[in-house]
Motif scaffolding. Structure first.
Motif, mmCIF file in Angstrom:
data_model
loop_
_atom_site.group_PDB
_atom_site.id
_atom_site.type_symbol
_atom_site.label_atom_id
_atom_site.label_comp_id
_atom_site.label_asym_id
_atom_site.label_seq_id
_atom_site.Cartn_x
_atom_site.Cartn_y
_atom_site.Cartn_z
ATOM 1 N N VAL A 69 19.765 31.238 -3.520
ATOM 2 C CA VAL A 69 20.096 30.065 -4.223
ATOM 3 C C VAL A 69 19.444 30.053 -5.852
ATOM 4 N N GLY A 70 18.453 30.247 -5.842
ATOM 5 C CA GLY A 70 17.666 30.123 -7.277
ATOM 6 C C GLY A 70 18.290 31.370 -8.041
ATOM 7 N N LEU A 71 18.490 32.353 -7.588
ATOM 8 C CA LEU A 71 18.867 33.415 -8.496
ATOM 9 C C LEU A 71 20.509 33.280 -8.652
ATOM 10 N N ALA A 72 21.309 32.737 -7.939
ATOM 11 C CA ALA A 72 22.613 32.179 -8.376
ATOM 12 C C ALA A 72 22.759 31.243 -9.327
ATOM 13 N N LEU A 73 21.872 30.106 -9.131
ATOM 14 C CA LEU A 73 21.775 29.208 -9.971
ATOM 15 C C LEU A 73 21.464 29.665 -11.348
ATOM 16 N N ALA A 75 21.797 32.594 -12.600
ATOM 17 C CA ALA A 75 23.007 33.594 -13.085
ATOM 18 C C ALA A 75 24.049 32.484 -13.823
ATOM 19 N N VAL A 76 24.433 31.416 -13.166
ATOM 20 C CA VAL A 76 25.429 30.688 -13.591
ATOM 21 C C VAL A 76 24.947 29.631 -15.006
ATOM 22 N N ILE A 77 23.733 29.533 -14.997
ATOM 23 C CA ILE A 77 23.066 28.910 -15.969
ATOM 24 C C ILE A 77 23.102 29.625 -17.063
ATOM 25 N N ALA A 78 22.749 31.020 -17.010
ATOM 26 C CA ALA A 78 22.569 31.976 -18.061
ATOM 27 C C ALA A 78 23.839 32.292 -18.530
ATOM 28 N N ALA A 79 24.930 32.233 -17.716
ATOM 29 C CA ALA A 79 26.399 32.710 -18.230
ATOM 30 C C ALA A 79 26.720 31.616 -19.096
ATOM 31 N N VAL A 80 26.492 30.149 -18.574
ATOM 32 C CA VAL A 80 27.252 29.099 -19.371
ATOM 33 C C VAL A 80 26.335 28.761 -20.796
ATOM 34 N N LEU A 81 24.852 29.096 -20.564
ATOM 35 C CA LEU A 81 24.215 28.464 -21.808
ATOM 36 C C LEU A 81 24.022 29.682 -22.836
#
Length: 99
Positions: A69-73, A75-81
């Motif tokens: 869950v931490g890795l997926a979160l 990845a999403v944060i990195a892709a967005v920010l």
């Protein structure tokens, strides 16, 4: 807690490396990776113990679930920010063979 720690450590790494000379950036970055690894291990160890580590595989399941869950979160944060301006991106270098 893990998401807020990730935000704190990424910001802390940027601040810590801001004044580092280019020649020392690798060593300074390695130190931050060591700190991040130690904190990550500490968090996952606490999850293991809290879920009931040592008694069957329940602790491992909890640790892998939290890590996934931490890795997926992340990845999403990195892709967005993370945004890179094409003008700031380094030019592509062509490797020349010395044959």
């Amino acid at each position: 807690m893990g998401a807020s720690m990730a935000g704190v450590f990424a910001t802390a790494q940027n601040l810590a490396l801001m004044g580092v000379a280019d020649t020392d950036a690798g060593a300074a970055s390695n130190a931050m990776n060591q700190v991040g690894g130690a904190v990550g291990l500490a968090v996952l160890t606490n999850v293991f113990v809290a879920v009931g580590g040592g008694a069957g595989t329940g602790g491992y399941v909890g640790v892998f679930l939290v890590a996934a869950v931490g890795l997926a979160l992340a990845a999403v944060i990195a892709a967005v920010l993370i945004r890179v301006d094409p003008a700031d991106a380094p030019a592509k270098r062509v490797a020349v063979s010395a044959h």
